[in-house]
Each structure stands twice: as C-alpha cells, then as structure tokens.
Design a protein around this motif. Structure first.
Motif: not given
Length: 165
Positions: A137-165
């Motif tokens: 459970x601890x590993x699954x939660x850690x994995x979920x948190x890391x995945x959400x952090x990466x999704x946040x980073x990806x969304x930030x990149x997409x938002x920057x692309x849209x604002x720049x482009x």
C-alpha cells in the motif's frame, strides 16, 4: 471541214485532256503526300488546342470554384491532423513520464523485511503478511504521488506551450 482538221482538233482535245489528267494526278499525289500524316496531326494538334482554346478567365473561374469547394475540407483535414499530432505528443510525454517513474521504482531497493519490520525483530506468519500488505500500500501510494507530480509537471509544460505558442 476536212477530216484531218477534225482529227487534229480531237487530237488536241485528247492531248489537252491527258495533260489535265496528268496535272490532276500530280495534284492528287501531292495532296496524298501532304495529308498522309493527318490522323496523327489531328491528335497532336487536338491536345495543343485544348490548352489554347480555354480562356484564362474560364480557367481562373474554375480554379476559384474548385478552391471554394474543397478548401473547407482541406482545412478540416489539416485541423484533424494537427489535433492528432497534439494527442500523439501528449501520449509520448505521458509514456516518457511513466517510463521515468518505472525506472525510479526499479532503481529503488526493495527490502521488505528491513523497511516494515521493527529493528531486531523477525516477522512470522500473519504479521509478515500484514507487513507485506502495508508495504505494498505504501509503494502504491508513493507511486500514485509520483505519477500525480509528473502529471502536474506535464500539465504545466502543456500550459506553457499553449501560452507561448
């Protein structure tokens, strides 16, 4: 009138007729030589005639009509292609993020007995099973948190692309 003068006059007529026939035969021969290639010339000239007979205004009108007719479809197809490219780019980014996350998980040592058991104590039976479940459970939660952090980073990149482009 004498017969010799009548015959001479007929002879002159016949001679003149033969000359006319020779001239006519020569003319026919000359015409044959001039038009023997006529069927091929018709085909060659017909192709050229198509280009020469169409006025520029008619050609421009037909081109504009065709452009008006197929222009919206071309724009639609181009927008669909752009949307598909963007989807594929997002999918590539997601797959890259997942691969990074999986590499991070694989690089971490998995020693369940040292992470879940109190120091100096060995787990047996049911306690070992509970410790394993808690660790998963601890590993699954850690994995979920890391995945959400990466999704946040990806969304930030997409938002920057849209604002720049």
């Amino acid at each position: 009138m004498s017969t010799s003068t009548g015959t001479a006059s007929y002879a002159d007529c016949v001679s003149s007729l033969r000359g006319s026939l020779n001239f006519l035969d020569s003319s026919v021969h000359t015409l044959d030589n001039g038009i023997y290639d006529y069927p091929r010339l018709i085909k060659v000239l017909k192709t050229v005639r198509h280009y020469e007979l169409i006025p520029q205004t008619t050609l421009a009108t037909a081109e504009a009509s065709l452009r008006d007719e197929i222009g919206p479809y071309i724009a639609l197809l181009l927008s669909r292609a752009d949307a598909q490219i963007e989807r594929q780019d997002r999918r590539i980014e997601t797959l890259k993020a997942r691969a990074e996350l999986q590499q991070g998980r694989l690089a971490r040592p998995e020693d369940t007995s040292t992470t879940s058991a109190p120091k100096g104590r060995k787990l047996i039976g049911e306690d070992k099973l509970r410790a394993r479940i808690v660790h998963q459970r601890k590993e699954a939660l850690r994995y979920g948190v890391e995945r959400l952090e990466l999704e946040v980073l990806q969304k930030e990149r997409e938002l920057r692309k849209r604002l720049d482009g």
